[in-house]
Structures are given as C-alpha cells and as structure tokens.
Write a protein that holds these residues in place. Structure first.
Motif, mmCIF file in Angstrom:
data_model
loop_
_atom_site.group_PDB
_atom_site.id
_atom_site.type_symbol
_atom_site.label_atom_id
_atom_site.label_comp_id
_atom_site.label_asym_id
_atom_site.label_seq_id
_atom_site.Cartn_x
_atom_site.Cartn_y
_atom_site.Cartn_z
ATOM 1 N N ASP A 1 31.222 67.459 71.962
ATOM 2 C CA ASP A 1 32.506 66.856 71.598
ATOM 3 C C ASP A 1 33.606 67.906 71.537
ATOM 4 O O ASP A 1 34.295 68.079 70.524
ATOM 5 C CB ASP A 1 32.371 66.112 70.266
ATOM 6 C CG ASP A 1 31.379 64.963 70.373
ATOM 7 O OD1 ASP A 1 31.749 63.902 70.905
ATOM 8 O OD2 ASP A 1 30.213 65.149 69.953
ATOM 9 N N THR A 2 33.761 68.622 72.635
ATOM 10 C CA THR A 2 34.764 69.670 72.735
ATOM 11 C C THR A 2 35.419 69.559 74.106
ATOM 12 O O THR A 2 35.103 68.679 74.899
ATOM 13 C CB THR A 2 34.116 71.049 72.501
ATOM 14 O OG1 THR A 2 35.118 72.047 72.318
ATOM 15 C CG2 THR A 2 33.194 71.453 73.648
ATOM 16 N N ILE B 1 27.150 67.573 75.098
ATOM 17 C CA ILE B 1 26.924 66.299 74.410
ATOM 18 C C ILE B 1 28.274 65.710 74.020
ATOM 19 O O ILE B 1 29.175 66.439 73.580
ATOM 20 C CB ILE B 1 26.065 66.488 73.144
ATOM 21 C CG1 ILE B 1 24.733 67.160 73.471
ATOM 22 C CG2 ILE B 1 25.817 65.147 72.457
ATOM 23 C CD1 ILE B 1 23.849 67.401 72.249
ATOM 24 N N VAL B 2 28.419 64.390 74.133
ATOM 25 C CA VAL B 2 29.674 63.747 73.744
ATOM 26 C C VAL B 2 29.400 62.330 73.271
ATOM 27 O O VAL B 2 28.532 61.630 73.798
ATOM 28 C CB VAL B 2 30.678 63.732 74.924
ATOM 29 C CG1 VAL B 2 30.184 62.863 76.072
ATOM 30 C CG2 VAL B 2 32.055 63.278 74.458
ATOM 31 N N GLY B 3 30.118 61.919 72.235
ATOM 32 C CA GLY B 3 30.054 60.540 71.789
ATOM 33 C C GLY B 3 30.786 59.635 72.768
ATOM 34 O O GLY B 3 31.902 59.958 73.192
ATOM 35 N N VAL B 4 30.168 58.522 73.110
ATOM 36 C CA VAL B 4 30.790 57.591 74.055
ATOM 37 C C VAL B 4 32.138 57.099 73.528
ATOM 38 O O VAL B 4 33.060 56.837 74.310
ATOM 39 C CB VAL B 4 29.835 56.406 74.323
ATOM 40 C CG1 VAL B 4 30.536 55.301 75.106
ATOM 41 C CG2 VAL B 4 28.594 56.881 75.067
ATOM 42 N N GLU B 5 32.281 57.004 72.198
ATOM 43 C CA GLU B 5 33.497 56.489 71.586
ATOM 44 C C GLU B 5 34.443 57.602 71.131
ATOM 45 O O GLU B 5 35.399 57.335 70.381
ATOM 46 C CB GLU B 5 33.141 55.586 70.409
ATOM 47 C CG GLU B 5 32.292 54.384 70.804
ATOM 48 C CD GLU B 5 31.797 53.583 69.611
ATOM 49 O OE1 GLU B 5 32.220 53.873 68.466
ATOM 50 O OE2 GLU B 5 30.969 52.665 69.816
ATOM 51 N N PRO C 1 37.185 63.082 74.869
ATOM 52 C CA PRO C 1 36.425 61.965 75.431
ATOM 53 C C PRO C 1 35.401 62.394 76.471
ATOM 54 O O PRO C 1 35.355 63.562 76.894
ATOM 55 C CB PRO C 1 37.525 61.099 76.059
ATOM 56 C CG PRO C 1 38.617 62.062 76.387
ATOM 57 C CD PRO C 1 38.594 63.079 75.286
ATOM 58 N N PRO C 2 34.553 61.454 76.896
ATOM 59 C CA PRO C 2 33.542 61.783 77.908
ATOM 60 C C PRO C 2 34.100 62.425 79.174
ATOM 61 O O PRO C 2 33.421 63.235 79.795
ATOM 62 C CB PRO C 2 32.910 60.412 78.197
ATOM 63 C CG PRO C 2 33.016 59.686 76.884
ATOM 64 C CD PRO C 2 34.353 60.101 76.322
ATOM 65 N N THR C 3 35.338 62.107 79.544
ATOM 66 C CA THR C 3 35.915 62.758 80.721
ATOM 67 C C THR C 3 36.039 64.263 80.514
ATOM 68 O O THR C 3 35.829 65.043 81.449
ATOM 69 C CB THR C 3 37.295 62.167 81.047
ATOM 70 O OG1 THR C 3 38.117 62.200 79.860
ATOM 71 C CG2 THR C 3 37.189 60.742 81.549
ATOM 72 N N ALA C 4 36.372 64.689 79.299
ATOM 73 C CA ALA C 4 36.464 66.121 78.999
ATOM 74 C C ALA C 4 35.087 66.770 79.039
ATOM 75 O O ALA C 4 34.938 67.915 79.493
ATOM 76 C CB ALA C 4 37.106 66.331 77.630
#
Length: 264
Positions: free
Chosen positions: A118-119, A210-214, A219-222
C-alpha cells in the motif's frame, strides 16, 4: 512479543520483536506506530524473527523527529546493522514503503528482500504537497487527533468501515501516541520524498507488492506500477482491504506474506 529500546546516534527507538531466525523488519505507516504490525508479529512462520520499530518521533521512540525519508532510512539502516545478522527482509507499508525505497538506494547490501505494501513510487504532486502543508498547520494548532480524524476515511476501506468499525477506534488510538509536532515533521518527510520510479529498475532482490483492493490513497494502479517496474516482483491484491491492508485483512495479508517468504 518483547519490546526493547535501541540507542542510535540520532534517537532511541522502541522496537517490538517476536520469533527467532532470519530478520524481517517491519516499517509502519503514517501517523501510526509498530502497533499496526502486532498481528503479523504474532503469526510469524517458523524461522523468522520479526522486528518492528516505532520510527523516530512515533510511538514510544524518543529524540528529535525526522523531517526527511533519508533521516528515517539512516535510522532503519543503523537498526539493521545493530541486529548483527547480515541482510534483512524489509517490509514497509505506505510511509514505510517510501523509507524502504530510500534504504535500498543508500545500502542495497543490507536488504535481501523487499515487501512494499500500500505504497507508491511516485513523489507527491503539487496538489498533494499543498494538502500536506495545510495538514502540517493543523497538526501544530489542533494536534494529532484532528489529523487522524481527517485521514481515517481514506486509511480504511469501505468494507472495514461498514463491517469492522472498531478498527477505526484502534487505528486512532495508535496515532494519538504521536505528538502533533512529530506528525508535522513526518508530513514534511512525506512532502519532500523523492520520486522512486527510477529506483524500481535497480531493485535486484525478491520483491513482494501487496495492496488493498479498496485502497484509495495508493490504489492498485500504483501497486501495479511498482510490480511492473521491479523485475520478477510478485503482486497480491487483498480483497476487502483499504490502505491498511495488514490491519483490515490480516489473515489474507499474512497468507500472501508467508507464501512469498517460503520462496526465499
């Protein structure tokens, strides 16, 4: 789990540890502390030693708060050196990810693997920098409570806000351990952090993204931009999680982390 203090030239860090074996260093998000990694430390797979510092100015750490990701990176690298174990797996979420990028630029030999959660690799836009300046003023005049109250809707995903409202209270309590002036200084570090996109192609160690879908903040694009830029990187999207994916969906986060650790 055990908590100890580590004296560095610039600060005394409070460090929470669990397990034995190869070191896995966790770097927390803004404006929280090592408390956000409690579930990961409690669920470490065999053969791993979790090390989670309160970054300078946060939680129970003491010393003048840092105003750049470089200062935080120097602290983290000094902590890694103090472990006396050789290179570590470095896991950073949000601000922790920005610091992990800087640690790689300064001393890649200290790192055997990266977890970037999440970065984002991009630096702040002009609009984002302006928001940071406004938030700095608020931190100094109204304190940490006003800052975290403004941030909470973005920190947590819609699923968490609906189904687990107690998480917001927990996150707010962690943030309130950090003084307003330290929050303002950390915002300066976030505002002035370098663009890490040129760094991506230099990363030669195994990397998990790792990234949260929400997640609406990074966001996931990053996350995909990071994963696409690091050769061989793995990408995991966590359903039902926002920006604090390890806190909101710890089981799914841990499953992804443990499976990746098993490949090292």
């Amino acid at each position: 789990m055990a908590v100890r203090t580590v004296s560095l030239p610039t600060a005394t860090l409070s460090v929470t540890e669990a397990g034995e074996g190869a070191p896995l260093v966790f770097l927390h998000a803004f404006p929280l502390s090592a408390r956000m990694w409690a579930r990961q430390l409690a669920a470490l797979p065999p053969g791993w030693r979790g090390v989670a510092p309160d970054l300078r100015g946060f939680g129970a750490s003491t010393g003048a708060s840092a105003r750049s990701v470089g200062e935080h990176a120097d602290d983290v690298l000094a902590l890694i050196a103090s472990l006396g174990t050789g290179p570590v797996v470095l896991a950073g979420l949000s601000m922790g990810g920005y610091i992990a990028f800087e640690c790689w630029r300064r001393r890649p030999a200290a790192i055997r693997g990266l977890v970037l959660a999440d970065t984002r690799a991009e630096a702040d836009t002009d609009e984002a920098r302006a928001r940071r300046v406004a938030m700095q003023a608020r931190a100094r005049t109204e304190g940490t409570g006003a800052v975290i109250d403004a941030m909470l809707p973005g920190l947590l995903g819609a699923t968490t806000q609906t189904s687990d409202p107690h998480v917001a209270h927990e996150v707010r309590a962690w943030a309130l351990e950090t003084p307003g002036e330290a929050v303002a200084d950390a915002l300066e570090a976030l505002r002035t952090r370098p663009d890490s996109r040129p760094t991506l192609s230099t990363i030669t160690v195994p990397t998990l993204v790792i990234v949260g879908v929400e997640d609406t903040l990074t966001p996931p694009t990053a996350a995909r931009l990071i994963a696409d830029g690091v050769v061989g990187a793995s990408l995991v999207e966590v359903p039902g999680a926002g920006h604090l994916s390890n806190v909101e969906q710890p089981s799914a986060f841990d499953t992804a982390l443990h499976r990746w650790l098993a490949t090292l």
